[in-house]
Write a protein that holds these residues in place. Structure first.
Motif, mmCIF file in Angstrom:
data_model
loop_
_atom_site.group_PDB
_atom_site.id
_atom_site.type_symbol
_atom_site.label_atom_id
_atom_site.label_comp_id
_atom_site.label_asym_id
_atom_site.label_seq_id
_atom_site.Cartn_x
_atom_site.Cartn_y
_atom_site.Cartn_z
ATOM 1 N N LYS A 135 0.826 -1.211 0.000
ATOM 2 C CA LYS A 135 0.000 0.000 0.000
ATOM 3 C C LYS A 135 0.860 1.261 0.000
ATOM 4 O O LYS A 135 0.620 2.189 -0.777
ATOM 5 N N THR A 136 1.881 1.288 0.870
ATOM 6 C CA THR A 136 2.732 2.475 0.934
ATOM 7 C C THR A 136 3.527 2.655 -0.356
ATOM 8 O O THR A 136 3.719 3.782 -0.823
ATOM 9 N N ASP A 137 3.981 1.540 -0.943
ATOM 10 C CA ASP A 137 4.693 1.636 -2.225
ATOM 11 C C ASP A 137 3.764 2.142 -3.320
ATOM 12 O O ASP A 137 4.174 2.922 -4.189
ATOM 13 N N PHE A 138 2.499 1.686 -3.259
ATOM 14 C CA PHE A 138 1.526 2.144 -4.253
ATOM 15 C C PHE A 138 1.300 3.654 -4.124
ATOM 16 O O PHE A 138 1.306 4.384 -5.123
ATOM 17 N N PHE A 139 1.109 4.129 -2.886
ATOM 18 C CA PHE A 139 0.934 5.566 -2.667
ATOM 19 C C PHE A 139 2.128 6.345 -3.200
ATOM 20 O O PHE A 139 1.982 7.375 -3.850
ATOM 21 N N LEU A 192 3.246 11.838 0.061
ATOM 22 C CA LEU A 192 4.663 11.486 -0.047
ATOM 23 C C LEU A 192 5.380 11.684 1.287
ATOM 24 O O LEU A 192 6.188 10.845 1.706
ATOM 25 N N LYS A 193 5.071 12.793 1.938
ATOM 26 C CA LYS A 193 5.744 13.091 3.205
ATOM 27 C C LYS A 193 5.368 12.066 4.273
ATOM 28 O O LYS A 193 6.232 11.565 5.001
ATOM 29 N N ASN A 195 4.224 9.051 3.758
ATOM 30 C CA ASN A 195 4.765 7.760 3.347
ATOM 31 C C ASN A 195 6.239 7.633 3.750
ATOM 32 O O ASN A 195 6.683 6.604 4.259
ATOM 33 N N LYS A 196 6.999 8.703 3.550
ATOM 34 C CA LYS A 196 8.417 8.684 3.913
ATOM 35 C C LYS A 196 8.598 8.614 5.425
ATOM 36 O O LYS A 196 9.505 7.935 5.920
ATOM 37 N N LEU A 197 7.737 9.306 6.165
ATOM 38 C CA LEU A 197 7.827 9.266 7.623
ATOM 39 C C LEU A 197 7.514 7.870 8.153
ATOM 40 O O LEU A 197 8.165 7.375 9.071
ATOM 41 N N GLU A 198 6.487 7.225 7.580
ATOM 42 C CA GLU A 198 6.107 5.892 8.038
ATOM 43 C C GLU A 198 7.159 4.854 7.674
ATOM 44 O O GLU A 198 7.391 3.904 8.423
ATOM 45 N N LYS A 199 7.789 5.014 6.531
ATOM 46 C CA LYS A 199 8.842 4.079 6.113
ATOM 47 C C LYS A 199 10.193 4.476 6.681
ATOM 48 O O LYS A 199 11.193 3.794 6.459
ATOM 49 N N GLN A 200 10.222 5.613 7.437
ATOM 50 C CA GLN A 200 11.428 6.104 8.096
ATOM 51 C C GLN A 200 12.551 6.395 7.107
ATOM 52 O O GLN A 200 13.726 6.242 7.418
ATOM 53 N N THR A 201 12.161 6.806 5.886
ATOM 54 C CA THR A 201 13.180 7.260 4.939
ATOM 55 C C THR A 201 13.530 8.723 5.202
ATOM 56 O O THR A 201 14.553 9.205 4.740
ATOM 57 N N ILE A 202 12.641 9.423 5.929
ATOM 58 C CA ILE A 202 12.974 10.762 6.420
ATOM 59 C C ILE A 202 13.491 10.607 7.851
ATOM 60 O O ILE A 202 12.764 10.170 8.746
ATOM 61 N N ARG A 203 14.730 10.908 8.063
ATOM 62 C CA ARG A 203 15.307 10.813 9.404
ATOM 63 C C ARG A 203 15.360 12.214 10.014
ATOM 64 O O ARG A 203 15.948 13.116 9.429
ATOM 65 N N PRO A 204 14.730 12.396 11.181
ATOM 66 C CA PRO A 204 14.770 13.720 11.818
ATOM 67 C C PRO A 204 16.206 14.170 12.072
ATOM 68 O O PRO A 204 17.078 13.365 12.409
ATOM 69 N N ALA A 205 16.436 15.462 11.870
ATOM 70 C CA ALA A 205 17.738 16.060 12.163
ATOM 71 C C ALA A 205 17.547 17.024 13.327
ATOM 72 O O ALA A 205 17.399 18.237 13.133
ATOM 73 N N PRO A 206 17.515 16.512 14.555
ATOM 74 C CA PRO A 206 17.210 17.372 15.704
ATOM 75 C C PRO A 206 18.323 18.352 16.023
ATOM 76 O O PRO A 206 19.511 18.077 15.804
ATOM 77 N N GLU A 207 17.916 19.489 16.513
ATOM 78 C CA GLU A 207 18.848 20.512 16.980
ATOM 79 C C GLU A 207 18.137 21.343 18.036
ATOM 80 O O GLU A 207 16.906 21.340 18.121
#
Length: 366
Positions: A135-139, A192-193, A195-207
């Motif tokens: 499903k996430t790949d389809f989205f 897209l955003k 989907n990336k958050l759920e698949k953890q392809t977006i890694r937070p850059a905390p500061e």
């Protein structure tokens, strides 16, 4: 035929095998024999009558306690502990975690019906995980494919607007095309955003940064909207409050919450932004005097594509709060909501402080 074989195998490998029955039977027979021997011995020895009454009572009390503890341990080991592990795994799956695995209690040649249930559960979770991945790949794929034709539609509509010579009806139609294109582009961007958050392809850059300054910047973006709707905007913020998080992701949180507050507040209403530091946490609340929500809506507001306004009269795609929830989970934060139909809503975000010493002065913006 298969069912009979299953029942036969279930009898051979049950949670309480025949050996346990014979253990209880043998123990009780032995205890009875000891009791008889004790009675005979006390009679021959001429013990006091009271002693002959109390001693068997104490004896059987001890036997009952030992058998009860043994039975409790057997039930706990063979049934309660596996079921508690299964219940914990079920809760995780219900929350969307499809990576859980529950090990069976016994090996394959000694499996009982509880082991088979656990194995079926693991297989179900694996299948659900595959469906979720599909499903996430389809989205993701569909969203990417939509971006190019949307850009073409938007650019051509813009050319038509610039060319001039359009009638009022035609100009309105082109404006509708542009508006619909922007909404669809926003939906795709959120898909897209998320989907990336759920698949953890977006890694937070905390500061470490000042969340109060960021809240002011986000609020100013809606100045034109609240003036157009004649809304009263109030903000009660500390001079500064440091948090350790990804500023880009938190900006999405504040923008979505403020956007919803402005969107669902009727003309002449009030939107209030508050921030305070309390018990090592930075608390940010966005309050409105809008339409409010029913308890049923509150239960589903963080579901993807869910919209409390079933008529879709208001703009939105049902992804904003799902994004907010996911971002706060990645930031070790939390969000709560209080709402009453017809009276408005209050969303409160809690984030851990980067610094424990928080200023006490407040700045008011009206």
């Amino acid at each position: 035929m298969k069912q009979d074989g299953f029942r036969q195998q279930q009898k051979q490998h049950s949670l309480f095998p025949p050996i346990l029955f014979f253990t209880y039977l043998g123990t009780l027979l032995l205890m009875s024999a000891l009791h008889t021997g004790m009675i005979v011995g006390m009679n021959k020895a001429g013990w006091n009558d009271k002693v002959q009454i109390l001693l068997p009572i104490l004896y059987w009390t001890l036997v009952a306690v030992m058998l009860t503890l043994f039975t409790r341990r057997q039930i706990q080991k063979t049934y309660e502990e596996p079921m508690l592990r299964l219940a914990d795994a079920t809760r995780k799956v219900a929350e969307g975690d499809f990576s859980v695995y529950v090990p069976p209690v016994h090996t394959a040649n000694k499996a009982d019906y509880l082991d088979r249930m656990i194995l079926d559960f693991d297989k179900m979770v694996e299948e659900l995980g595959s469906i979720e991945t599909l499903k996430t790949d389809f989205f993701s794929d569909v969203s990417h494919e939509f971006k190019s034709p949307l850009a073409v539609i938007s650019s051509n509509a813009e050319l038509l607007q610039k060319s001039g010579g359009l009638s009022t009806e035609q100009a309105e139609a082109v404006e509708n095309i542009q508006f619909a294109t922007r909404r669809l582009a926003n939906l795709i961007q959120n898909m897209l955003k998320l989907n990336k958050l759920e698949k953890q392809t977006i890694r937070p850059a905390p500061e470490t940064f000042d969340v109060c300054a960021q809240l002011c910047e986000c609020a100013v973006q809606f100045e034109e909207v609240w003036e157009r709707k004649n809304l009263e905007f109030e903000a009660d913020l500390e001079d500064s409050a440091a948090v350790y998080a990804d500023p880009g992701l938190l900006e999405v949180v504040w923008t979505n919450l403020l956007s919803n507050a402005v969107k669902f507040t009727t003309e002449g209403g009030t939107v209030t932004l508050r921030q305070r530091t309390e018990d090592g946490r930075v608390l940010v609340s966005v309050e409105d005097t809008g339409c409010g929500m029913t308890p049923e809506t509150i239960r589903h507001i963080y579901d993807k594509f869910y919209q409390g306004d079933s008529s879709h009269a208001t703009q939105g795609n049902g992804l904003g709060l799902a994004l907010v929830k996911r971002i706060l989970e990645l930031s070790d934060g939390s969000i709560t909501v209080e709402s009453e139909l017809g009276k408005g809503s209050v969303f409160t975000v809690a984030l851990p402080c980067a610094l424990q010493n928080a200023p006490e002065e407040h700045t008011w913006i009206r």
